[in-house]
Enzyme design. Sequence first.
Site, short mmCIF file in Angstrom:
data_model
loop_
_atom_site.label_atom_id
_atom_site.label_comp_id
_atom_site.label_asym_id
_atom_site.label_seq_id
_atom_site.Cartn_x
_atom_site.Cartn_y
_atom_site.Cartn_z
N VAL A 26 -49.69 3.43 6.16
CA VAL A 26 -51.01 3.38 6.77
C VAL A 26 -51.64 2.00 6.55
O VAL A 26 -52.26 1.44 7.47
CB VAL A 26 -51.91 4.51 6.23
CG1 VAL A 26 -53.32 4.38 6.78
CG2 VAL A 26 -51.33 5.87 6.61
N ASP A 27 -51.49 1.45 5.38
CA ASP A 27 -52.02 0.11 5.11
C ASP A 27 -51.36 -0.91 6.02
O ASP A 27 -52.01 -1.79 6.60
CB ASP A 27 -51.77 -0.27 3.65
CG ASP A 27 -52.44 0.68 2.67
OD1 ASP A 27 -51.97 1.83 2.59
OD2 ASP A 27 -53.39 0.27 2.01
N ILE A 28 -50.04 -0.81 6.14
CA ILE A 28 -49.29 -1.77 6.95
C ILE A 28 -49.68 -1.66 8.42
O ILE A 28 -49.97 -2.67 9.08
CB ILE A 28 -47.78 -1.57 6.76
CG1 ILE A 28 -47.39 -1.91 5.31
CG2 ILE A 28 -46.98 -2.38 7.77
CD1 ILE A 28 -46.01 -1.44 4.92
#
Length: 160
Positions: A26-28
Amino acid sequence: MQAEGGLMSITGSADGPPYRLGVAIVDIVSGMFAAYGIALALFARERTGRGQEVDLAMLDATVALLTYQAGGFFATGNVPVRLGNRHPSIVPYETFATSDGELVIAVGNDEQWRRFCAVTGLPEEERFATNRQRVTAYDILRPLVAIASGQSRASTGSPA
């Protein structure tokens, strides 16, 4: 965010608990969407001379990752479930145990199926000729593929 956005509901073995993905996906993905938004904002500024607002939410990015599952749900009404490494609409497409480790077999079309049968010695039966037939007959076919892939890899020393 993986749990809130629904990723964990489809990740893990079919008969087990949900799993968090092994990377901070999700961060990426949120960063990738942000970079794309910034690039488009700069492009718009270049063309129009006006600034742009880039608004991004991690939950939105997470839900965007579920488009394949959403499409399946809207087409069939079936809520996506955890399938482990199995693919919901392509068979065989999952992990199989062999004498020297795990092997991922991904047979993406009927021609690949015919070649897979030739390599593993699995007979080309009419009941498994098309992917639709293989999906429908998954419970019958999976044990046959497991045996064939394990034997072929152990006997040839190379991936099937």
